[in-house]
Design an enzyme around this catalytic site. Structure first.
Site, PDB file in Angstrom:
ATOM      1  CG  ASP A  47      -1.601  -1.181   1.570  1.00 39.38           C
ATOM      2  OD1 ASP A  47      -1.535  -2.119   0.776  1.00 39.38           O
ATOM      3  OD2 ASP A  47      -2.245  -1.234   2.627  1.00 39.38           O
ATOM      4  CD  GLU A 223      -7.012  -5.280   3.880  1.00 37.07           C
ATOM      5  OE1 GLU A 223      -6.298  -5.879   4.689  1.00 37.07           O
ATOM      6  OE2 GLU A 223      -6.817  -5.359   2.647  1.00 37.07           O
TER       7      GLU A 223
HETATM    8  C1  FRU Z   1      -3.861  -3.750   2.596  1.00 35.03           C
HETATM    9  C2  FRU Z   1      -3.239  -4.137   3.936  1.00 35.03           C
HETATM   10  C3  FRU Z   1      -3.642  -3.157   5.021  1.00 35.03           C
HETATM   11  C4  FRU Z   1      -2.530  -3.321   6.030  1.00 35.03           C
HETATM   12  C5  FRU Z   1      -1.340  -3.517   5.133  1.00 35.03           C
HETATM   13  C6  FRU Z   1      -0.264  -4.411   5.666  1.00 35.03           C
HETATM   14  O1  FRU Z   1      -3.141  -4.251   1.526  1.00 35.03           O
HETATM   15  O2  FRU Z   1      -3.609  -5.455   4.286  1.00 35.03           O
HETATM   16  O3  FRU Z   1      -4.923  -3.372   5.548  1.00 35.03           O
HETATM   17  O4  FRU Z   1      -2.398  -2.221   6.870  1.00 35.03           O
HETATM   18  O5  FRU Z   1      -1.831  -4.056   3.918  1.00 35.03           O
HETATM   19  O6  FRU Z   1       0.834  -4.435   4.818  1.00 35.03           O
END
Ligand code: FRU
Length: 484
Positions: A47, A223
């Site tokens: 992300d 998310e």
């Molecule tokens: C989304 C996610 C988020 C989390 C992060 C961990 O891709 O799962 O929810 O904070 O990636 O890398």
């Protein structure tokens, strides 16, 4: 290289320089390194995080696991930019090194307070029974890039959620500071929680309520929620994992969706009159989009062009993931438009009239016009055997489709190779950005978007017209020297 669980969570300082040198070399030997998209120097990127303007520069971080291609012990890697097109990598900025983030510095956002950038993120902690604890915590970055972690949980996990509670987005609404956080409630449904900073103090948060946005309550987890405002109209972007396809059809393993609403009332935690749920991107890879109301008045967004739980061919080069171009969001006639920031045109080196090409360097932009009652069937990344990424722009039948079946190395086949979307036949232009192993296709300057990865085999560099016609330009693009 497959990593064991011990390796995935091994402290950063315990990795040898030899290992890092070895995987860096392997990454650099990849034929698919992009030339104008952000990629990790080695290891895994997911992300985008902490997108902000601070100290005279755009700051952008990403979720990073440096030591291989696993979703292991995450940190925040920092990059900066003056034009939102050229990003300069600096270094890992937030390490997973405290009791509150010992198994990962997870996603979050940023906002300037006085002369510091406040980084608001989720600390992922596993206890000795490997049970997850999610802490909403923070750090301050000073203008010289010094990080000072705040050794305190800023927002406690509510009683009515499971430990899936993460990805705080801090935002300003009418002079007050709020945060939304993605969560799974105890009925295992995806929800979003709204908080307010008391007296705009980022250390002092109060809970308002579950965000009311006509949540269909069919996903098991939400998310990366983001709430941004275009002329006061709220746009809620989020990733509802496991969303029921009867609510909205989608093909990717996990969707990134949005709703445009009419107004926002923080007191009642309500976004009023939310429109229908829509896909942010019709392509194969677009997830965890982070959007901000930038201080210059623009609404900007950037996405991870990758998805969790998908295997990508770059894994054998010890790296994975890239970010999209930075897109500006606008609303026209009630519809969301997403289009790369204006400065993207600075990459255009020279222009030629659009026609077939046997060979390119797979780094270019096409700007095409198809007549209202016209049609074109096009192969990008094509070879002499007419294999390639098939793009059909069909205004007469109000349809655009992209098929990666006969192009490059196969991957993610279980989610289908074809994507399509409806367009109305007022279609005018299509802008296509091609970058070695990435394509981003913007219909009508961003009314619809298809983004995705493709891993071309040798010789797959051409542009072939299979049927129909379009007029327009081919621009070769030149980013200059890329340092990551
Ligand atoms: C989304 C996610 C988020 C989390 C992060 C961990 O891709 O799962 O929810 O904070 O990636 O890398």
């Amino acid at each position: 290289m497959l990593l064991t669980n011990e390796e995935r969570y091994r402290p950063y300082e315990d990795w040898s320089t030899e290992h890092i040198e070895k995987i860096t070399k392997n990454t650099e030997s990849s034929p698919w390194r992009t030339s104008f998209h952000i990629e990790p120097p080695h290891g895994l990127l997911n992300d985008p995080n902490g997108f902000s303007y601070f100290n005279g520069k755009w700051n952008l971080f990403y979720q990073y696991f440096p030591f291989g291609v696993a979703h292991g012990l995450k940190s925040w890697f920092h990059t900066q930019s003056t034009d939102l097109v050229h990003f300069e990598p600096t270094r890992v900025m937030i390490y997973p090194d405290t009791r509150l983030d010992s198994q990962g510095v997870y996603s979050g956002s940023a906002m300037q307070f006085e002369d510091k950038l406040f980084l608001f993120y989720t600390g992922n902690v596993r206890d000795k029974n490997w049970l997850r604890h999610s802490y909403q915590i923070g750090a301050l970055m000073s203008k010289n890039g010094k990080i000072q972690k705040i050794d305190k949980i800023l927002i406690d996990k509510p009683d009515d959620t499971t430990d899936h509670f993460r990805d705080p987005q801090i935002f300003n609404f009418k002079g007050n500071c709020y945060a939304i956080i993605g969560a799974q409630n105890i009925n295992k449904k995806g929800i979003i929680k709204l908080y307010k900073a008391v007296d705009n103090d980022y250390l002092n948060w109060i809970y308002i309520n579950d965000l009311n946005f006509d949540n269909d309550l069919t996903s098991y987890m939400i998310e990366c929620p983001n709430l941004v405002f275009i002329n006061e109209q709220p746009i809620l972007l989020y990733c509802p994992q496991g969303l029921d396809k009867n609510i909205l059809e989608y093909d990717n393993i996990y969707p990134n969706m949005y709703k445009i609403a009419q107004s926002f009332d923080p007191k009642t935690a309500t976004v009023f009159n939310p429109g229908p749920l829509e896909q942010l991107d019709y392509g194969f890879e677009c997830y965890a989009t982070q959007a901000i109301n930038a201080p210059d008045g623009r609404v900007l967004a950037i996405s991870w062009l990758g998805l969790p739980d998908i295997k990508y061919p770059t894994e054998r080069y010890d790296y994975l993931g890239c970010l999209s171009l930075v897109k500006e969001l606008k609303i026209n006639n009630g519809k969301l438009y997403q289009y790369p920031v204006e400065a993207i045109t600075s990459l255009r080196k020279d222009s030629q009239v659009f026609k077939e090409k046997k060979e390119t360097n797979n780094v270019y932009e096409l700007e095409l016009t198809v007549e209202k009652d016209g049609y074109i069937e096009l192969l990008l990344f094509s070879d002499l055997n007419k294999k390639g990424l098939k793009l059909v722009i069909d205004p007469a039948n109000e349809k655009v489709s992209v098929d990666r079946k006969n192009c490059g190395e196969a991957f993610a086949l279980e989610f289908g190779t074809k994507r399509h979307c409806h367009i109305d036949n007022k279609i005018t232009t299509t802008n296509i950005f091609v970058d070695k192993s990435v394509f981003e296709i913007f219909i009508n300057k961003g009314e619809k978007v298809f983004s995705g990865r493709i891993f071309p085999c040798q010789g797959e560099t051409g542009i072939t017209i299979l049927a129909g016609k379009a007029t327009g330009n081919y621009y070769s693009l030149d980013y200059g020297c890329k340092t990551n």
